[in-house]
Scaffold this motif. Structure first.
Motif, short mmCIF file in Angstrom:
data_model
loop_
_atom_site.label_atom_id
_atom_site.label_comp_id
_atom_site.label_asym_id
_atom_site.label_seq_id
_atom_site.Cartn_x
_atom_site.Cartn_y
_atom_site.Cartn_z
N LEU A 85 0.82 -1.21 0.00
CA LEU A 85 0.00 0.00 0.00
C LEU A 85 0.85 1.26 0.00
CD1 LEU A 85 -2.58 -1.04 2.74
CD2 LEU A 85 -2.92 -1.06 0.28
N GLN A 86 0.25 2.34 -0.44
CA GLN A 86 0.87 3.66 -0.35
C GLN A 86 0.40 4.33 0.94
OE1 GLN A 86 -0.27 5.65 -3.96
NE2 GLN A 86 1.15 4.44 -5.21
N HIS B 171 0.44 16.49 -2.95
CA HIS B 171 1.38 16.31 -4.06
C HIS B 171 1.38 14.88 -4.61
CE1 HIS B 171 3.63 15.15 -0.46
NE2 HIS B 171 4.32 14.36 -1.25
N VAL B 172 0.56 14.00 -4.05
CA VAL B 172 0.48 12.62 -4.52
C VAL B 172 -0.84 12.44 -5.26
CG1 VAL B 172 0.36 10.21 -3.82
CG2 VAL B 172 1.87 11.78 -2.61
N VAL B 173 -0.77 11.84 -6.44
CA VAL B 173 -1.98 11.55 -7.20
C VAL B 173 -2.59 10.27 -6.64
CG1 VAL B 173 -2.93 11.03 -9.46
CG2 VAL B 173 -1.05 12.66 -9.24
N CYS B 174 -3.79 10.37 -6.11
CA CYS B 174 -4.46 9.23 -5.47
C CYS B 174 -5.40 8.56 -6.46
CB CYS B 174 -5.25 9.71 -4.24
SG CYS B 174 -4.24 10.53 -3.01
N ASP B 175 -5.16 7.30 -6.73
CA ASP B 175 -6.03 6.50 -7.58
C ASP B 175 -6.72 5.46 -6.72
OD1 ASP B 175 -7.34 5.17 -9.59
OD2 ASP B 175 -5.54 4.17 -10.37
N PRO B 176 -7.99 5.67 -6.34
CA PRO B 176 -8.65 4.75 -5.42
C PRO B 176 -8.89 3.35 -5.98
CG PRO B 176 -10.16 6.48 -6.13
CD PRO B 176 -8.83 6.80 -6.70
N MET B 177 -8.81 3.18 -7.30
CA MET B 177 -9.09 1.87 -7.91
C MET B 177 -7.82 1.19 -8.45
SD MET B 177 -12.38 1.21 -7.83
CE MET B 177 -12.72 0.14 -9.20
N GLY C 171 -10.31 -3.94 -8.27
CA GLY C 171 -11.68 -3.57 -7.95
C GLY C 171 -11.89 -3.12 -6.52
N ALA C 172 -10.88 -3.19 -5.67
CA ALA C 172 -11.03 -2.70 -4.30
C ALA C 172 -10.91 -1.18 -4.32
CB ALA C 172 -9.96 -3.29 -3.40
N THR C 173 -11.78 -0.52 -3.58
CA THR C 173 -11.80 0.94 -3.57
C THR C 173 -11.39 1.44 -2.19
OG1 THR C 173 -13.64 0.86 -5.12
CG2 THR C 173 -13.22 2.95 -4.04
N PHE C 174 -10.32 2.22 -2.16
CA PHE C 174 -9.89 2.89 -0.94
C PHE C 174 -9.95 4.39 -1.23
CE2 PHE C 174 -6.67 -0.75 0.01
CZ PHE C 174 -7.70 -1.63 0.12
N PRO C 175 -11.06 5.06 -0.91
CA PRO C 175 -11.17 6.48 -1.24
C PRO C 175 -10.19 7.32 -0.42
CG PRO C 175 -13.10 5.73 -0.04
CD PRO C 175 -12.25 4.54 -0.27
N PRO C 176 -9.51 8.27 -1.06
CA PRO C 176 -8.54 9.08 -0.33
C PRO C 176 -9.22 10.07 0.62
CG PRO C 176 -8.71 9.84 -2.58
CD PRO C 176 -9.56 8.59 -2.47
#
Length: 163
Positions: free
Chosen positions: A37-38, A80-86, A68-73
């Motif tokens: 994980l990030q 400064h980090v691009v968050c991709d929840p998928m 397909g797991a979604t972790f919403p930011p």
């Protein structure tokens, strides 16, 4: 400072569950794996924001990946980090475990379905299972069995009150 009372500790470390997994599939053999994980994802999981209901695991090039797991930011996460929840998340498994999974998936037609996401000490773990899909009549028989258990409990409870 005084020590915290260990009895007041919450033992439910579950972050997310896939309730549809046992409804739609026959869960055969269960496994446990860590996740790569990030930082923003860990913050989101600590806040309890995760969804693994529509997710699945696929094997590619000797590695296991969660899709397909979604972790919403969180809103307060890093700017400064691009968050991709998928995004695809790599599962941390031993090579021998991955080879066994590949054999069962390719030869025996199993699917790999995530069951739950939870904390184990300071680490995030994913519990998943080898599964085969259920037919409609299998689901009906499971519902019938569950309803019979409830009815039987009511009857037993009613009988103990008469005595």
């Amino acid at each position: 400072m005084a020590k915290k009372n260990s009895k007041s500790k919450n033992n439910d470390n579950t972050i997310a569950r896939n309730k549809r997994a046992s409804h739609d599939f026959h869960l055969e053999e269960r496994f446990e794996a860590g996740l790569s994980l990030q930082g923003w994802e860990v913050k989101s999981l600590r806040a309890g924001k995760a969804n693994i209901a529509d997710s699945y695991i696929f094997l590619k090039d000797g590695e296991a990946w969660l899709l397909g797991a979604t972790f919403p930011p969180l809103i307060a996460a890093s700017t400064h980090v691009v968050c991709d929840p998928m995004r695809y998340r790599k599962l941390l498994l031993k090579k021998r475990e991955i080879e066994a999974l590949v054999g069962k998936v390719e030869r025996q037609g199993y699917s790999i379905i995530p069951v739950s996401l939870y904390w184990k000490k300071a680490w995030v773990k994913l519990s998943f299972a080898l599964a085969k899909g259920k037919q409609a009549h299998d689901k009906r028989s499971d519902i019938k069995d569950r309803e019979w258990k409830v009815q039987k409990e009511r009857m037993m409870k009613h009988d103990t009150r008469k005595s």
